[in-house]
Motif scaffolding. Structure first.
Motif, PDB file in Angstrom:
ATOM      1  N   GLU A   3       6.247   4.564   0.745  1.00 37.15           N
ATOM      2  CA  GLU A   3       6.998   5.589   1.488  1.00 37.15           C
ATOM      3  C   GLU A   3       8.185   4.950   2.206  1.00 37.15           C
ATOM      4  N   GLN A  41       0.849  -1.196   0.000  1.00 35.35           N
ATOM      5  CA  GLN A  41       0.000   0.000   0.000  1.00 35.35           C
ATOM      6  C   GLN A  41       0.881   1.240   0.000  1.00 35.35           C
ATOM      7  N   GLY A  42       0.269   2.419   0.162  1.00 34.02           N
ATOM      8  CA  GLY A  42       1.011   3.665   0.014  1.00 34.02           C
ATOM      9  C   GLY A  42       2.136   3.855   1.015  1.00 34.02           C
ATOM     10  N   ARG A  43       1.852   3.530   2.270  1.00 29.61           N
ATOM     11  CA  ARG A  43       2.869   3.764   3.301  1.00 29.61           C
ATOM     12  C   ARG A  43       4.077   2.854   3.097  1.00 29.61           C
ATOM     13  N   ALA A  74      -1.918   9.767  -4.165  1.00 31.28           N
ATOM     14  CA  ALA A  74      -3.113   8.969  -3.842  1.00 31.28           C
ATOM     15  C   ALA A  74      -4.334   9.397  -4.662  1.00 31.28           C
ATOM     16  N   ARG A  75      -4.545  10.716  -4.816  1.00 31.12           N
ATOM     17  CA  ARG A  75      -5.745  11.186  -5.519  1.00 31.12           C
ATOM     18  C   ARG A  75      -5.371  12.038  -6.731  1.00 31.12           C
ATOM     19  N   SER A 135      -0.781   5.408  -2.993  1.00 25.91           N
ATOM     20  CA  SER A 135      -1.667   4.434  -2.400  1.00 25.91           C
ATOM     21  C   SER A 135      -2.710   4.138  -3.458  1.00 25.91           C
ATOM     22  N   LYS A 181      -5.146   2.399  -3.321  1.00 28.93           N
ATOM     23  CA  LYS A 181      -6.445   2.153  -2.709  1.00 28.93           C
ATOM     24  C   LYS A 181      -7.396   3.327  -2.895  1.00 28.93           C
ATOM     25  N   LYS A 182      -6.883   4.435  -3.360  1.00 24.28           N
ATOM     26  CA  LYS A 182      -7.741   5.598  -3.617  1.00 24.28           C
ATOM     27  C   LYS A 182      -8.075   5.641  -5.113  1.00 24.28           C
ATOM     28  N   THR A 206       0.833   9.196   7.424  1.00 23.27           N
ATOM     29  CA  THR A 206       1.836   8.121   7.337  1.00 23.27           C
ATOM     30  C   THR A 206       3.147   8.640   6.741  1.00 23.27           C
ATOM     31  N   THR A 207       3.035   9.613   5.846  1.00 19.59           N
ATOM     32  CA  THR A 207       4.229  10.195   5.226  1.00 19.59           C
ATOM     33  C   THR A 207       5.044  10.907   6.300  1.00 19.59           C
ATOM     34  N   PHE A 266       0.757  13.819   4.432  1.00 23.90           N
ATOM     35  CA  PHE A 266      -0.221  12.873   4.969  1.00 23.90           C
ATOM     36  C   PHE A 266       0.356  12.242   6.244  1.00 23.90           C
ATOM     37  N   ASP A 325       3.203  12.717  -3.985  1.00 24.13           N
ATOM     38  CA  ASP A 325       2.385  11.754  -3.253  1.00 24.13           C
ATOM     39  C   ASP A 325       1.026  11.751  -3.956  1.00 24.13           C
ATOM     40  N   ASN A 368      -4.745  15.992   0.931  1.00 22.28           N
ATOM     41  CA  ASN A 368      -5.687  15.270   1.783  1.00 22.28           C
ATOM     42  C   ASN A 368      -5.903  16.009   3.103  1.00 22.28           C
ATOM     43  N   THR A 421       1.734  16.723  -2.356  1.00 22.81           N
ATOM     44  CA  THR A 421       0.632  15.785  -2.236  1.00 22.81           C
ATOM     45  C   THR A 421      -0.564  16.276  -3.044  1.00 22.81           C
TER      46      THR A 421
HETATM   47  C1  LIG Z   1      -3.710   7.070   1.910  1.00 22.29           C
HETATM   48  C2  LIG Z   1      -2.591   7.970   1.709  1.00 22.29           C
HETATM   49  C3  LIG Z   1      -1.271   7.561   1.957  1.00 22.29           C
HETATM   50  C4  LIG Z   1      -0.929   6.212   2.566  1.00 22.29           C
HETATM   51  O1  LIG Z   1      -1.414   5.163   1.827  1.00 22.29           O
HETATM   52  P1  LIG Z   1      -1.900   3.768   2.492  1.00 22.29           P
HETATM   53  O2  LIG Z   1      -2.317   2.976   1.307  1.00 22.29           O
HETATM   54  O3  LIG Z   1      -3.026   4.082   3.406  1.00 22.29           O
HETATM   55  O4  LIG Z   1      -0.748   3.183   3.193  1.00 22.29           O
HETATM   56  C5  LIG Z   1      -0.265   8.453   1.687  1.00 22.29           C
HETATM   57  N1  LIG Z   1      -0.526   9.682   1.240  1.00 22.29           N
HETATM   58  C6  LIG Z   1      -1.768  10.111   0.979  1.00 22.29           C
HETATM   59  C7  LIG Z   1      -2.000  11.483   0.457  1.00 22.29           C
HETATM   60  C8  LIG Z   1      -2.846   9.282   1.220  1.00 22.29           C
HETATM   61  O5  LIG Z   1      -4.089   9.718   1.010  1.00 22.29           O
END
Ligand SMILES: *Cc1c(COP(=O)(O)O)cnc(C)c1O
Length: 458
Positions: A104, A99-101, A217-218, A255, A257-258, A126-127, A124, A215, A186, A182
């Motif tokens: 990272e 996943q995203g983290r 994700a979106r 990530s 997942k988004k 986790t970052t 974010f 970064d 977020n 990012t």
């Molecule tokens: C979700 C997210 C992450 C981390 O990703 P995970 O898949 O939850 O580990 C990092 N940066 C941004 C901007 C996010 O939205």
């Protein structure tokens, strides 16, 4: 009569929602120590905890899963995803991660050393966690306007170039291994960054010879906002805009997942072969072999299709319209939120709603619990619990904003669910004067405490 809008998909599979009474929810949230992460999903009616990994995959994605190649090394699924990443982002090297983290973790293991500085526009959590865990700092260079929730500007997630350049000027180049941009931002409310700001951030980084990490994700939602809000982009496709964004990046973490619309997955991609070689060992150590890195072959295939589908305008339009519908209903009821409506979520301005709850009692968390009790709607606190304690002084950090994030999963809920959420917010808003106290912490971890924190009512 002009035909109204309708979604560009129909529903093939449904999942039952379990409803509950207020009395049941009172028991459950008490048992969960007032931490919504500890509530079971079947105790939730509408789950807006996150839009991460919670989207509905398309029939094409499910079909692609059957073609997954589970070979340990050199799986064809890997090469299909590699091709899509090259087409969409123009990045020649990539390492899949679970996943995203994890992305990272892999890239920061290769790039960061103790004492380094990694500036960004609201990292974010986790970052920031991965940076601070390595005893590095993550100064925030977001534009000040992002903190004024009522200000309506089209690109409220941007990097403040003066703040960024000040850090570049005051520190030796070797201490700044990269800058993190990012998109969308977020933490500042799902707010987008303009192409102009992406370009200027990249130019500044280049001038100081500092790599730019996006970064991502979106990224697709950000491209949608560039198309619909920035001059000169209305006639470009989402894929053209994405390609332009990534011309400016040296590295990307994502990530999936988004905007990848898969339940699990991520990757780090880069232009430099040398950096790829440095990062490889951390992928192998922490994630898996280079061609699967923590993902199943079938998941790599689902992601390849997801990335392709979700960089089409119609998909993004349906999603962002639904987020905006929630914003429009809140406007009708006069409820303050981070304006304008963001890409993936509405962020209620808890400080403006619960004006009688002291900040030491966690205002946004108090609102989150109220919304759960009211209608079984689970949101997430983006406030002082999430902000953790200062790593040096160990004092609680109180960010400018106390937000309750209502993240809308992709293609999961209907507009009727959105109306229930808005009505629940309205009921709380009407009795807001009676809510005068919040919570205190009884257990917490030193980093990322919000996931496991335990609270009691004051
Ligand atoms: C979700 C997210 C992450 C981390 O990703 P995970 O898949 O939850 O580990 C990092 N940066 C941004 C901007 C996010 O939205």
């Amino acid at each position: 009569m002009e035909l109204p809008y309708s979604e560009p998909y129909k529903i093939k599979v449904t999942e039952a929602i379990r409803t509950s009474t207020r009395a049941e929810r009172e028991t459950w949230i008490r048992e969960a120590k007032y931490n919504l992460f500890k509530v079971r999903s079947e105790q939730v009616t509408i789950d807006l905890l996150t839009d991460s990994g919670t989207g509905s995959m398309s029939d094409r994605q499910w079909a692609a899963m059957m073609t997954g190649d589970e070979s340990y090394a050199g799986a064809s699924s890997y090469f299909r995803l590699k091709q899509v990443i090259e087409n969409i982002f123009g990045m020649p090297y990539f390492l899949p991660t679970h996943q995203g983290r994890a992305a990272e973790n892999v890239i920061f293991s290769a790039l960061l050393k103790e004492g380094d500085i990694v500036p960004g526009n609201s990292h974010f959590d986790t970052t920031k966690g991965h940076i601070e865990f390595r005893r590095c700092s993550a100064p925030d260079c977001t534009i000040d306007a992002a903190a004024d929730t009522q200000l309506e500007i089209p690109f409220k997630g941007e990097m403040d170039l003066n703040k960024l350049e000040k850090i570049f000027k005051e520190n030796p180049r070797e201490k700044i291994p990269c800058t993190v941009l990012t998109i969308t931002n977020n933490t500042a409310g799902g707010q987008p960054v303009s192409m102009k700001n992406i370009r200027e951030t990249a130019e500044l980084c280049r001038r100081y010879r500092i790599p730019l990490l996006i970064d991502s994700a979106r990224f697709a939602e950000n491209a949608y906002f560039i198309k619909t809000r920035e001059a000169g982009y209305a006639d470009k496709t989402i894929k053209e805009i994405v390609r332009e964004i990534y011309q400016y990046a040296d590295i990307m973490t994502i990530s999936a997942k988004k905007d990848g619309v898969v339940n699990m997955g991520g990757f780090v991609a880069m232009r430099s072969e040398e950096l790829m070689r440095q990062a490889m060992q951390f992928s192998i150590m922490c994630e898996g072999y280079l061609t699967y890195g923590g993902m199943s072959g079938r998941d790599l295939d689902a992601l390849a299709v997801g990335l392709d589908e979700n960089t089409e305008f119609e998909q993004l339009d349906a999603r962002i319209r639904q987020v905006k519908l929630l914003g429009d209903l809140l406007d009708e009821y006069g409820i303050p939120y981070q304006r304008p409506a963001g890409g993936h979520a509405i962020f209620l301005d808890a400080k403006k709603i619960l004006t009688h709850v002291p900040k030491e009692q966690f205002i946004a968390q108090t609102l989150a619990v109220e919304l759960y009790l009211e209608a079984g709607v689970r949101g997430v606190e983006i406030g002082s619990i999430l902000a953790d304690r200062d790593p040096v002084t160990h004092e609680n950090r109180y960010p400018k904003l106390e937000l309750l994030r209502l993240a809308i999963p992709r293609r999961v809920y209907t507009d009727n669910h959105i109306r229930v959420i808005a009505a629940a917010c309205r009921n709380i808003f009407e009795r807001r004067e009676q809510i005068t106290s919040g919570y205190r912490i009884t257990f917490e971890t030193p980093i990322l405490r919000h996931f496991t924190v335990e609270l009691e009512k004051i």
